[in-house]
Design a protein around this motif. Structure first.
Motif, PDB file in Angstrom:
ATOM      1  N   ALA A 231       0.849  -1.200   0.000  1.00  0.00           N
ATOM      2  CA  ALA A 231       0.000   0.000   0.000  1.00  0.00           C
ATOM      3  C   ALA A 231       0.882   1.246   0.000  1.00  0.00           C
ATOM      4  O   ALA A 231       1.858   1.331   0.764  1.00  0.00           O
ATOM      5  N   LEU A 232       0.513   2.179  -0.817  1.00  0.00           N
ATOM      6  CA  LEU A 232       1.362   3.385  -0.937  1.00  0.00           C
ATOM      7  C   LEU A 232       0.565   4.529  -1.596  1.00  0.00           C
ATOM      8  O   LEU A 232      -0.592   4.379  -1.985  1.00  0.00           O
ATOM      9  N   LYS A 233       1.258   5.682  -1.710  1.00  0.00           N
ATOM     10  CA  LYS A 233       0.681   6.828  -2.410  1.00  0.00           C
ATOM     11  C   LYS A 233       1.444   7.161  -3.694  1.00  0.00           C
ATOM     12  O   LYS A 233       0.908   7.760  -4.607  1.00  0.00           O
ATOM     13  N   GLN A 234       2.714   6.748  -3.727  1.00  0.00           N
ATOM     14  CA  GLN A 234       3.498   6.974  -4.932  1.00  0.00           C
ATOM     15  C   GLN A 234       4.639   5.981  -4.978  1.00  0.00           C
ATOM     16  O   GLN A 234       5.076   5.458  -3.944  1.00  0.00           O
ATOM     17  N   LEU A 235       5.138   5.668  -6.206  1.00  0.00           N
ATOM     18  CA  LEU A 235       6.215   4.713  -6.401  1.00  0.00           C
ATOM     19  C   LEU A 235       7.212   5.340  -7.366  1.00  0.00           C
ATOM     20  O   LEU A 235       6.866   5.713  -8.483  1.00  0.00           O
ATOM     21  N   THR A 236       8.468   5.461  -6.918  1.00  0.00           N
ATOM     22  CA  THR A 236       9.516   6.053  -7.752  1.00  0.00           C
ATOM     23  C   THR A 236      10.472   4.948  -8.179  1.00  0.00           C
ATOM     24  O   THR A 236      11.093   4.289  -7.318  1.00  0.00           O
ATOM     25  N   VAL A 237      10.582   4.686  -9.493  1.00  0.00           N
ATOM     26  CA  VAL A 237      11.459   3.633 -10.017  1.00  0.00           C
ATOM     27  C   VAL A 237      12.729   4.273 -10.550  1.00  0.00           C
ATOM     28  O   VAL A 237      12.716   5.393 -11.077  1.00  0.00           O
ATOM     29  N   SER A 238      13.850   3.521 -10.413  1.00  0.00           N
ATOM     30  CA  SER A 238      15.146   3.994 -10.898  1.00  0.00           C
ATOM     31  C   SER A 238      15.745   2.879 -11.749  1.00  0.00           C
ATOM     32  O   SER A 238      16.061   1.801 -11.243  1.00  0.00           O
ATOM     33  N   ASN A 239      15.891   3.144 -13.071  1.00  0.00           N
ATOM     34  CA  ASN A 239      16.396   2.118 -14.004  1.00  0.00           C
ATOM     35  C   ASN A 239      17.909   2.206 -14.087  1.00  0.00           C
ATOM     36  O   ASN A 239      18.474   3.048 -14.747  1.00  0.00           O
ATOM     37  N   GLN A 240      18.556   1.269 -13.370  1.00  0.00           N
ATOM     38  CA  GLN A 240      20.018   1.199 -13.399  1.00  0.00           C
ATOM     39  C   GLN A 240      20.462  -0.138 -13.996  1.00  0.00           C
ATOM     40  O   GLN A 240      21.575  -0.611 -13.741  1.00  0.00           O
ATOM     41  N   THR A 241      19.602  -0.720 -14.854  1.00  0.00           N
ATOM     42  CA  THR A 241      19.849  -2.071 -15.396  1.00  0.00           C
ATOM     43  C   THR A 241      20.747  -2.057 -16.619  1.00  0.00           C
ATOM     44  O   THR A 241      21.247  -3.104 -17.017  1.00  0.00           O
ATOM     45  N   GLY A 242      20.937  -0.984 -17.228  1.00  0.00           N
ATOM     46  CA  GLY A 242      21.761  -0.918 -18.442  1.00  0.00           C
ATOM     47  C   GLY A 242      20.955  -1.164 -19.704  1.00  0.00           C
ATOM     48  O   GLY A 242      21.520  -1.095 -20.805  1.00  0.00           O
TER      49      GLY A 242
ATOM     50  N   GLU B 188      10.187  -0.848 -19.885  1.00  0.00           N
ATOM     51  CA  GLU B 188       8.886  -0.199 -20.041  1.00  0.00           C
ATOM     52  C   GLU B 188       7.988  -0.642 -18.900  1.00  0.00           C
ATOM     53  O   GLU B 188       8.080  -1.772 -18.417  1.00  0.00           O
ATOM     54  N   PHE B 189       7.091   0.281 -18.457  1.00  0.00           N
ATOM     55  CA  PHE B 189       6.257   0.052 -17.282  1.00  0.00           C
ATOM     56  C   PHE B 189       4.801   0.209 -17.686  1.00  0.00           C
ATOM     57  O   PHE B 189       4.427   1.122 -18.423  1.00  0.00           O
ATOM     58  N   GLN B 190       3.976  -0.706 -17.172  1.00  0.00           N
ATOM     59  CA  GLN B 190       2.549  -0.726 -17.495  1.00  0.00           C
ATOM     60  C   GLN B 190       1.765  -0.580 -16.196  1.00  0.00           C
ATOM     61  O   GLN B 190       2.126  -1.170 -15.171  1.00  0.00           O
ATOM     62  N   GLN B 191       0.658   0.208 -16.251  1.00  0.00           N
ATOM     63  CA  GLN B 191      -0.150   0.428 -15.043  1.00  0.00           C
ATOM     64  C   GLN B 191      -1.448  -0.351 -15.156  1.00  0.00           C
ATOM     65  O   GLN B 191      -2.117  -0.325 -16.187  1.00  0.00           O
ATOM     66  N   ASP B 192      -1.762  -1.049 -14.072  1.00  0.00           N
ATOM     67  CA  ASP B 192      -3.006  -1.801 -13.946  1.00  0.00           C
ATOM     68  C   ASP B 192      -3.137  -2.891 -15.008  1.00  0.00           C
ATOM     69  O   ASP B 192      -4.255  -3.279 -15.400  1.00  0.00           O
ATOM     70  N   GLY B 193      -1.981  -3.415 -15.512  1.00  0.00           N
ATOM     71  CA  GLY B 193      -1.994  -4.566 -16.415  1.00  0.00           C
ATOM     72  C   GLY B 193      -2.584  -4.293 -17.776  1.00  0.00           C
ATOM     73  O   GLY B 193      -2.950  -5.233 -18.488  1.00  0.00           O
ATOM     74  N   ALA B 194      -2.667  -3.053 -18.202  1.00  0.00           N
ATOM     75  CA  ALA B 194      -3.231  -2.763 -19.526  1.00  0.00           C
ATOM     76  C   ALA B 194      -2.635  -1.458 -20.043  1.00  0.00           C
ATOM     77  O   ALA B 194      -2.019  -0.686 -19.316  1.00  0.00           O
TER      78      ALA B 194
ATOM     79  N   THR C 225      -2.505   3.230  -5.501  1.00  0.00           N
ATOM     80  CA  THR C 225      -2.653   2.916  -4.066  1.00  0.00           C
ATOM     81  C   THR C 225      -1.860   1.662  -3.655  1.00  0.00           C
ATOM     82  O   THR C 225      -1.746   1.365  -2.461  1.00  0.00           O
ATOM     83  N   ASN C 226      -1.300   0.920  -4.656  1.00  0.00           N
ATOM     84  CA  ASN C 226      -0.536  -0.289  -4.353  1.00  0.00           C
ATOM     85  C   ASN C 226       0.554  -0.450  -5.404  1.00  0.00           C
ATOM     86  O   ASN C 226       0.344  -0.142  -6.581  1.00  0.00           O
ATOM     87  N   ALA C 227       1.701  -0.962  -4.950  1.00  0.00           N
ATOM     88  CA  ALA C 227       2.836  -1.106  -5.858  1.00  0.00           C
ATOM     89  C   ALA C 227       2.564  -2.124  -6.941  1.00  0.00           C
ATOM     90  O   ALA C 227       3.135  -2.058  -8.047  1.00  0.00           O
ATOM     91  N   ASN C 228       1.695  -3.151  -6.636  1.00  0.00           N
ATOM     92  CA  ASN C 228       1.450  -4.200  -7.622  1.00  0.00           C
ATOM     93  C   ASN C 228       0.633  -3.727  -8.829  1.00  0.00           C
ATOM     94  O   ASN C 228       0.322  -4.507  -9.733  1.00  0.00           O
ATOM     95  N   GLN C 229       0.254  -2.411  -8.846  1.00  0.00           N
ATOM     96  CA  GLN C 229      -0.441  -1.855 -10.011  1.00  0.00           C
ATOM     97  C   GLN C 229       0.538  -1.565 -11.152  1.00  0.00           C
ATOM     98  O   GLN C 229       0.123  -1.343 -12.279  1.00  0.00           O
TER      99      GLN C 229
ATOM    100  N   ALA D  61      13.033   0.388  -6.686  1.00  0.00           N
ATOM    101  CA  ALA D  61      12.045   1.440  -6.583  1.00  0.00           C
ATOM    102  C   ALA D  61      11.939   1.887  -5.139  1.00  0.00           C
ATOM    103  O   ALA D  61      12.334   1.171  -4.203  1.00  0.00           O
ATOM    104  N   ARG D  62      11.350   3.072  -4.942  1.00  0.00           N
ATOM    105  CA  ARG D  62      11.125   3.640  -3.605  1.00  0.00           C
ATOM    106  C   ARG D  62       9.645   3.890  -3.484  1.00  0.00           C
ATOM    107  O   ARG D  62       9.019   4.586  -4.253  1.00  0.00           O
ATOM    108  N   TRP D  63       9.020   3.253  -2.439  1.00  0.00           N
ATOM    109  CA  TRP D  63       7.600   3.477  -2.187  1.00  0.00           C
ATOM    110  C   TRP D  63       7.423   4.400  -0.993  1.00  0.00           C
ATOM    111  O   TRP D  63       8.225   4.453  -0.098  1.00  0.00           O
ATOM    112  N   GLU D  64       6.321   5.170  -0.993  1.00  0.00           N
ATOM    113  CA  GLU D  64       6.021   6.094   0.105  1.00  0.00           C
ATOM    114  C   GLU D  64       4.512   6.087   0.325  1.00  0.00           C
ATOM    115  O   GLU D  64       3.732   6.069  -0.597  1.00  0.00           O
ATOM    116  N   ALA D  65       4.156   6.119   1.639  1.00  0.00           N
ATOM    117  CA  ALA D  65       2.733   6.042   1.996  1.00  0.00           C
ATOM    118  C   ALA D  65       2.472   6.932   3.190  1.00  0.00           C
ATOM    119  O   ALA D  65       3.377   7.400   3.866  1.00  0.00           O
TER     120      ALA D  65
END
Length: 305
Positions: A241-252, A256-262, A280-284, A301-305
């Motif tokens: 559960a969270l309010k925002q999710l910040t991702v950091s791509n350091q994979t080289g 690509e990121f998809q929200q709510d599976g669509a 409201t949740n990171a699994n989105q 990623a960094r989550w905050e709630a």
């Protein structure tokens, strides 16, 4: 010198010729005694009565000759005649009159066009402002226009032209006007300015002309997700559960990121960072490689709630 008698004719008191005896020396005549006619009879001499008649005639002559020219009057007349002679120098002559007639003929020719341009009193009013008309025709047109204009001017009201203000906005000038209930006043504006100043003091400094919004967070942490062994599949972040999710791509590699599976994936290149809001949740949020290779990579990623 001897004197010789001779016959000499004179008129008597009745104007009758009478022959008289006179004596002459050859050049002059003279009477040597009482006048006698050729017969030796005494001529009819002047009498007192005849003298009165002569006096009356002389008086009539004196009366009729009153005011006749005298030497003095003649001098005055001569002076006047001299003045007239001076004043009549250059008086019109036949030659000068011919010259004047020629000038008058030229004037008549030159004023012919002017007279035509003025027009005649019977000319009708001009039908336009630019046509070829006489001056009188243009004046009549102007007077007709004035008549039309004056007909449109309303009668004065108390010495002023009445104005119908309906249908147009009229400027109003007044020292004070009644205000409707709840209308803004100077005192209310002061209160409003105080409130606005208080609000302005609580706002953060603009960031690129925009207000920075910092969500109110009470907790947070780090998480990660690994791409699927089958590169075409999506892998969701662990549930949180969270309010925002910040991702950091350091994979080289680009992910690509998809929200709510669509929907279309949001590409984030290597070293890119992005914060997802409105969840409201990171699994989105799901992730996979853009090249869909099967080699797995891990994104943090960094989550905050």
């Amino acid at each position: 010198m001897p004197l010789n008698p001779t016959i000499f004719n004179v008129k008597d008191g009745t104007a009758t010729d009478k022959s008289m005896i006179a004596y002459t020396d050859g050049s002059k005549n003279t009477f040597g005694h009482a006048l006698l006619d050729s017969d030796g009879a005494l001529m009819n001499p002047a009498s007192a009565g005849k003298q009165d008649t002569g006096n009356a005639s002389l008086a009539t002559i004196a009366t009729n000759t009153t005011g006749l020219a005298t030497a003095t009057n003649q001098g005055t007349a001569n002076t006047s005649l001299a003045a007239i002679a001076t004043n009549t120098t250059g008086v019109a002559t036949a030659a000068n009159q011919s010259t004047g007639n020629a000038s008058l003929a030229t004037i008549a020719t030159n004023t012919g066009t002017a007279a035509t341009g003025i027009g005649a009193p019977a000319d009708a009013a001009a039908s336009s402002d630019t046509g070829t008309f006489g001056l009188i025709a243009f004046v009549k047109r102007s007077m007709q226009n004035w008549t039309s204009l004056l007909a449109r001017v309303p009668a004065l009201a108390s010495g002023r032209v009445p104005v119908d203000g309906s249908g147009v906005t009229q400027p109003v000038s007044a020292v004070s006007l009644p205000l409707p209930t709840g209308a803004a006043t100077s005192s209310n504006q002061t209160t409003s300015n105080t409130s606005l100043a208080s609000i302005d003091g609580k706002l953060p400094v603009l960031d690129n002309a925009k207000v920075s919004v910092v969500p109110s967070m009470t907790s947070g942490g780090n998480t990660f997700a690994q791409t699927a062994a089958t590169g075409t599949n999506w892998t969701a972040f662990p549930s949180r559960a969270l309010k925002q999710l910040t991702v950091s791509n350091q994979t080289g590699v680009t992910l690509e990121f998809q929200q709510d599976g669509a929907g279309v994936g949001l590409q984030i290149p290597t070293t890119g960072i992005y914060t997802f809001y409105g969840i409201t949740n990171a699994n989105q949020i799901g992730v996979r490689r853009v090249d869909t290779a099967n080699t797995q990579v891990t994104v943090t990623a960094r989550w905050e709630a």
